[in-house]
Design a protein around this motif. Structure first.
Motif, PDB file in Angstrom:
ATOM      1  N   ILE A   4       0.917  -0.741  -0.161  1.00  0.00           N
ATOM      2  CA  ILE A   4      -0.342  -0.050   0.058  1.00  0.00           C
ATOM      3  C   ILE A   4       0.713   0.911   0.356  1.00  0.00           C
ATOM      4  CG2 ILE A   4      -1.699   1.225   1.194  1.00  0.00           C
ATOM      5  CD1 ILE A   4      -2.809  -1.028   2.079  1.00  0.00           C
ATOM      6  N   ALA A   5       1.818   1.014   0.819  1.00  0.00           N
ATOM      7  CA  ALA A   5       2.554   2.191   0.563  1.00  0.00           C
ATOM      8  C   ALA A   5       3.369   2.902  -0.348  1.00  0.00           C
ATOM      9  CB  ALA A   5       3.872   1.742   1.666  1.00  0.00           C
ATOM     10  N   MET A   6       4.093   1.891  -1.183  1.00  0.00           N
ATOM     11  CA  MET A   6       4.538   1.817  -2.781  1.00  0.00           C
ATOM     12  C   MET A   6       3.319   2.286  -3.778  1.00  0.00           C
ATOM     13  SD  MET A   6       7.770   0.338  -2.589  1.00  0.00           S
ATOM     14  CE  MET A   6       8.300   0.457  -4.227  1.00  0.00           C
ATOM     15  N   LEU A   7       2.270   1.696  -3.294  1.00  0.00           N
ATOM     16  CA  LEU A   7       1.637   1.687  -4.049  1.00  0.00           C
ATOM     17  C   LEU A   7       0.666   3.382  -4.350  1.00  0.00           C
ATOM     18  CD1 LEU A   7      -1.108  -0.843  -4.563  1.00  0.00           C
ATOM     19  CD2 LEU A   7       0.578   0.045  -6.421  1.00  0.00           C
ATOM     20  N   GLY A   8       0.972   4.205  -2.672  1.00  0.00           N
ATOM     21  CA  GLY A   8       0.585   5.672  -2.923  1.00  0.00           C
ATOM     22  C   GLY A   8       1.819   6.663  -2.722  1.00  0.00           C
ATOM     23  N   LEU A   9       3.253   5.850  -2.934  1.00  0.00           N
ATOM     24  CA  LEU A   9       4.607   6.708  -2.310  1.00  0.00           C
ATOM     25  C   LEU A   9       4.119   7.612  -3.943  1.00  0.00           C
ATOM     26  CD1 LEU A   9       6.970   7.468  -1.109  1.00  0.00           C
ATOM     27  CD2 LEU A   9       8.425   5.877  -3.069  1.00  0.00           C
ATOM     28  N   PRO A  10       4.039   7.366  -5.040  1.00  0.00           N
ATOM     29  CA  PRO A  10       3.815   8.480  -5.771  1.00  0.00           C
ATOM     30  C   PRO A  10       2.668   9.777  -6.094  1.00  0.00           C
ATOM     31  CG  PRO A  10       3.392   7.039  -7.181  1.00  0.00           C
ATOM     32  CD  PRO A  10       3.790   6.597  -6.078  1.00  0.00           C
ATOM     33  N   TRP A  11       1.270   9.034  -5.376  1.00  0.00           N
ATOM     34  CA  TRP A  11       0.385   9.945  -4.855  1.00  0.00           C
ATOM     35  C   TRP A  11       0.359  10.738  -3.641  1.00  0.00           C
ATOM     36  CZ3 TRP A  11      -2.629  10.173  -8.730  1.00  0.00           C
ATOM     37  CH2 TRP A  11      -2.781   9.284 -10.146  1.00  0.00           C
ATOM     38  N   ALA A  12       1.573  10.736  -2.826  1.00  0.00           N
ATOM     39  CA  ALA A  12       2.543  11.099  -1.392  1.00  0.00           C
ATOM     40  C   ALA A  12       3.176  12.520  -1.923  1.00  0.00           C
ATOM     41  CB  ALA A  12       2.928  10.459  -0.956  1.00  0.00           C
ATOM     42  N   PHE A  16       2.562  15.722  -1.275  1.00  0.00           N
ATOM     43  CA  PHE A  16       3.799  17.379  -0.815  1.00  0.00           C
ATOM     44  C   PHE A  16       3.843  19.123  -2.645  1.00  0.00           C
ATOM     45  CE2 PHE A  16       7.515  19.172  -1.403  1.00  0.00           C
ATOM     46  CZ  PHE A  16       7.992  19.205  -0.335  1.00  0.00           C
ATOM     47  N   CYS A  17       3.357  18.723  -3.279  1.00  0.00           N
ATOM     48  CA  CYS A  17       3.476  19.693  -4.471  1.00  0.00           C
ATOM     49  C   CYS A  17       2.380  20.358  -4.154  1.00  0.00           C
ATOM     50  CB  CYS A  17       3.863  18.790  -6.222  1.00  0.00           C
ATOM     51  SG  CYS A  17       5.358  17.853  -5.854  1.00  0.00           S
ATOM     52  N   LEU A  76       2.053   9.893 -13.042  1.00  0.00           N
ATOM     53  CA  LEU A  76       2.753  10.920 -14.462  1.00  0.00           C
ATOM     54  C   LEU A  76       2.222  11.391 -15.732  1.00  0.00           C
ATOM     55  CD1 LEU A  76       6.233   8.458 -14.315  1.00  0.00           C
ATOM     56  CD2 LEU A  76       5.314  10.896 -13.845  1.00  0.00           C
ATOM     57  N   ALA A  77       0.801  10.350 -15.651  1.00  0.00           N
ATOM     58  CA  ALA A  77       0.432  10.758 -16.782  1.00  0.00           C
ATOM     59  C   ALA A  77      -0.930  11.586 -17.043  1.00  0.00           C
ATOM     60  CB  ALA A  77      -0.399   9.194 -17.385  1.00  0.00           C
ATOM     61  N   SER A  78      -1.121  11.325 -15.783  1.00  0.00           N
ATOM     62  CA  SER A  78      -2.373  13.267 -15.170  1.00  0.00           C
ATOM     63  C   SER A  78      -1.742  14.244 -14.847  1.00  0.00           C
ATOM     64  CB  SER A  78      -3.057  12.703 -13.820  1.00  0.00           C
ATOM     65  OG  SER A  78      -1.981  11.782 -12.878  1.00  0.00           O
ATOM     66  N   GLY A  79      -0.268  13.888 -14.782  1.00  0.00           N
ATOM     67  CA  GLY A  79       0.388  15.462 -14.633  1.00  0.00           C
ATOM     68  C   GLY A  79       0.495  15.639 -13.042  1.00  0.00           C
ATOM     69  N   SER A  85      10.688  18.730 -10.089  1.00  0.00           N
ATOM     70  CA  SER A  85      12.040  18.969 -10.714  1.00  0.00           C
ATOM     71  C   SER A  85      12.628  18.336 -12.073  1.00  0.00           C
ATOM     72  CB  SER A  85      13.152  19.424 -10.069  1.00  0.00           C
ATOM     73  OG  SER A  85      14.261  18.773  -9.047  1.00  0.00           O
ATOM     74  N   LEU A  86      12.749  16.937 -11.441  1.00  0.00           N
ATOM     75  CA  LEU A  86      12.837  15.882 -12.234  1.00  0.00           C
ATOM     76  C   LEU A  86      11.851  15.674 -13.535  1.00  0.00           C
ATOM     77  CD1 LEU A  86      14.353  12.780 -13.430  1.00  0.00           C
ATOM     78  CD2 LEU A  86      13.511  11.779 -12.151  1.00  0.00           C
ATOM     79  N   MET A  87      10.910  15.984 -13.040  1.00  0.00           N
ATOM     80  CA  MET A  87       9.443  16.252 -14.145  1.00  0.00           C
ATOM     81  C   MET A  87       9.795  17.316 -15.503  1.00  0.00           C
ATOM     82  SD  MET A  87       8.117  13.529 -14.624  1.00  0.00           S
ATOM     83  CE  MET A  87       6.605  13.996 -16.102  1.00  0.00           C
ATOM     84  N   GLN A  88      10.598  18.578 -14.921  1.00  0.00           N
ATOM     85  CA  GLN A  88      10.430  19.501 -15.454  1.00  0.00           C
ATOM     86  C   GLN A  88      11.784  19.415 -15.799  1.00  0.00           C
ATOM     87  OE1 GLN A  88       8.590  22.739 -15.599  1.00  0.00           O
ATOM     88  NE2 GLN A  88       7.073  21.681 -14.223  1.00  0.00           N
TER      89      GLN A  88
END
Length: 310
Positions: A4-12, A16-17, A76-79, A85-88
């Motif tokens: 669950i933590a790994m799945l939620g990491l990008p959304w965390a 934050f952003c 990533l696809a949802s923006g 900064s890595l995405m930039q």
């Protein structure tokens, strides 16, 4: 909990952003600091430990990996991660990144394909003439001892001379820098594991099985193609796996001699002290190596299981 933590990491990260970056500041961005990589490393170690303890079917872990990759891909696809900064760095170089990824993959695939053909031929020669075994292994081992940058450098002068002397070589792209020395060096480094694994794979087939095939009236050609080679495939695939993972990493170094690929971003980032640019090149290389390693390991396991069932 770890999954669950790994799945939620990008959304965390997305949360934050959203909370800490002012939407009215178009040039504001968030960097991935050491804490993020420590957390990711700990979660990966936890998954590896769980894999060893739970003993779930192989397909279950492929499903877990697909879910994690899907979570990151969706984020990533949802923006929602565009403020990283890595995405930039990626958004500013997306066309170059796709070209570099395709070129890196093509260079690796070409090196592995050529080394597979040559390694198979050398292994057959070693089996046919045993006196060649020591000499071939000695030469291939010597190539392995040469540092990659040194080998690239040694190839520059002779290839430049050949391109200048023979117009047809220059016409097909052979020159002192670029893809030609990179491909030759990668093939040279790949030949030892490919040749050795192929030789061992063919030699370690159970002699009793070979005798049974001969007793059934099979010709030497039929014994090789229908018995020895299929039984040797799992170990042969291991050689392809080792060679592929090695080539994926070494292809990055080839960017120093103008070969292109993902290594271009790594060395540009090092020159500019821009760690996000370094990560833009390094992370796809790591992912590519892990995916190729996992796929070929699964293929070798499936072939072994099929051989046992037969």
């Amino acid at each position: 909990m770890t999954l669950i933590a790994m799945l939620g990491l990008p959304w965390a990260l997305a949360g934050f952003c959203h909370v800490f970056i002012d939407p009215d500041a178009p040039y504001a961005r968030a960097g991935l600091a050491a804490g993020f990589w420590v957390v990711l490393f700990v979660f990966m170690l936890a998954l590896i430990e769980l894999k060893g303890r739970l003993r779930l079917p192989r397909g279950s872990w492929w499903g877990v990996g697909a879910m994690m990759l899907g979570s990151w891909a969706l984020a990533l696809a949802s923006g929602v991660l565009d403020k990283l900064s890595l995405m930039q760095e990626y958004l500013g170089r997306s066309d170059k990144f796709i070209d570099a990824l395709a070129y890196h993959s093509l260079l690796v695939a070409s090196a592995v394909g050529v080394s597979l053909v040559w390694g198979f031929c050398l292994a057959l020669a070693m089996r046919r003439w045993s006196r060649l075994e020591r000499g071939i292994n000695g030469v291939l081992s010597l190539i392995q001892t040469i540092p990659s940058l040194a080998l690239f450098g040694l190839l520059l002068a002779p290839l430049a001379w050949l391109a200048d002397r023979f117009d047809w070589l220059a016409a097909i792209g052979v020159q002192g820098i670029g893809a030609a020395p990179a491909l030759i060096a990668l093939v040279g480094y790949s030949l030892l594991p490919m040749t050795r694994n192929t030789f061992v794979a063919l030699a370690d087939v159970d002699p009793g099985v070979i005798e049974s095939a001969r007793g059934m009236g099979m010709s030497p050609r039929q014994v090789f193609l229908q018995v020895r080679l299929p039984l040797a495939l799992p170990v042969l695939i291991e050689g392809v796996r080792i060679t592929s993972v090695q080539a994926i990493g070494l292809a990055a170094v080839a960017a120093l001699i103008g070969a292109g690929g993902l290594g271009t971003f790594v060395f540009q980032g090092l020159g500019q002290a821009a760690m996000d640019l370094v990560l833009l090149g390094a992370l796809p290389i790591i992912v590519m190596a892990v995916v190729v390693d996992g796929l070929l390991t699964a293929l070798a396991g499936a072939l072994r299981q099929g051989a046992r069932d037969d």
